[in-house]
Scaffold this active site. Structure first.
Site, PDB file in Angstrom:
ATOM      1  N   ASP A  35      17.066 104.779  66.295  1.00  0.00           N
ATOM      2  CA  ASP A  35      15.685 105.743  67.030  1.00  0.00           C
ATOM      3  C   ASP A  35      16.196 106.571  67.471  1.00  0.00           C
ATOM      4  O   ASP A  35      16.382 105.875  69.018  1.00  0.00           O
ATOM      5  CB  ASP A  35      14.019 104.986  67.326  1.00  0.00           C
ATOM      6  CG  ASP A  35      12.623 106.041  67.394  1.00  0.00           C
ATOM      7  OD1 ASP A  35      12.647 106.228  66.369  1.00  0.00           O
ATOM      8  OD2 ASP A  35      12.455 106.336  68.252  1.00  0.00           O
ATOM      9  N   ASN A  43      12.714 118.411  68.841  1.00  0.00           N
ATOM     10  CA  ASN A  43      12.314 119.559  67.950  1.00  0.00           C
ATOM     11  C   ASN A  43      10.799 120.724  68.440  1.00  0.00           C
ATOM     12  O   ASN A  43      11.025 122.174  68.231  1.00  0.00           O
ATOM     13  CB  ASN A  43      10.859 118.929  67.054  1.00  0.00           C
ATOM     14  CG  ASN A  43      11.456 118.815  65.906  1.00  0.00           C
ATOM     15  OD1 ASN A  43      13.054 119.300  65.246  1.00  0.00           O
ATOM     16  ND2 ASN A  43      11.203 117.619  65.063  1.00  0.00           N
ATOM     17  N   ASP A  52      16.184 119.201  62.186  1.00  0.00           N
ATOM     18  CA  ASP A  52      17.315 118.493  61.126  1.00  0.00           C
ATOM     19  C   ASP A  52      18.511 118.718  61.166  1.00  0.00           C
ATOM     20  O   ASP A  52      19.218 117.557  61.048  1.00  0.00           O
ATOM     21  CB  ASP A  52      16.521 119.934  59.785  1.00  0.00           C
ATOM     22  CG  ASP A  52      15.340 119.454  58.754  1.00  0.00           C
ATOM     23  OD1 ASP A  52      14.624 118.507  59.946  1.00  0.00           O
ATOM     24  OD2 ASP A  52      14.916 120.634  58.757  1.00  0.00           O
ATOM     25  N   GLU A  78      12.144 109.902  62.590  1.00  0.00           N
ATOM     26  CA  GLU A  78      13.787 109.573  62.850  1.00  0.00           C
ATOM     27  C   GLU A  78      13.787 108.624  63.246  1.00  0.00           C
ATOM     28  O   GLU A  78      14.587 108.263  64.425  1.00  0.00           O
ATOM     29  CB  GLU A  78      13.181 110.090  64.822  1.00  0.00           C
ATOM     30  CG  GLU A  78      12.621 110.492  66.149  1.00  0.00           C
ATOM     31  CD  GLU A  78      10.812 110.203  65.628  1.00  0.00           C
ATOM     32  OE1 GLU A  78      10.462 109.436  67.169  1.00  0.00           O
ATOM     33  OE2 GLU A  78      10.727 111.165  64.834  1.00  0.00           O
TER      34      GLU A  78
END
Length: 167
Positions: A35, A43, A52, A78
């Site tokens: 993770d 983000n 991304d 993620e």
């Protein structure tokens, strides 16, 4: 599409197949969950397009080091999953640490502006499958190990057997 890794549905099918194959061949199977640490914050600070790019970077490292006969997938937002057939717990731990170190050692830059984004880290949990264990049981143990990595400060790998022995 975004990461070029398999998706969760493909992973679920492969997990069932790999468990059956491990039982039939009497071989080991390790499941790893990885993770990206603090990805939501990343983000929020840099935007989803840059997020991304981070997902593609992390997936490229996992896909390259987790190439066949291993199986790598994007499991969710993620989170990534890997199946490591035939790998010992020590070999799986070494591989996951290699992935973790490679990801955290790279200084990232925003492509559009060359702006410094800093580094990204990943936490991982792994579980060596017990004979006859279901994919669901294996997933639960790997997930518990992942959360132990998160609780212990992130940017680390935890073996489910270590968590169980500490409890």
């Amino acid at each position: 599409g975004l990461t070029t890794l398999a998706n969760r549905k493909s992973f679920d099918v492969e997990l069932a197949r790999a468990c059956a194959e491990a039982d039939a061949a009497g071989q080991t199977l390790t499941l790893a969950l990885l993770d990206i640490d603090h990805f939501k914050l990343f983000n929020d600070n840099w935007g989803h397009q840059t997020g991304d790019q981070v997902l593609r970077f992390v997936a490229s490292v996992i896909g390259r080091l987790g190439a066949p006969p291993r199986f790598s997938a994007r499991y969710g937002g993620e989170e990534f999953a890997m199946l490591l057939p035939g790998d010992s717990a020590d070999a799986a731990l070494a591989l996951l640490n290699e992935i973790r170190v490679e990801i955290s050692s790279r200084k990232l830059k925003r492509r559009s502006t060359d702006e410094d984004l800093g580094t990204v880290t990943v936490s991982a949990g792994m579980a060596l499958r017990r004979p006859g264990e279901t994919g669901h049981g294996l997933m639960e143990r790997a997930d518990a190990a992942l959360y132990a990595s998160k609780r212990s400060g992130r940017n680390r790998v935890t073996n489910a057997d270590t968590v169980a022995n500490a409890a």
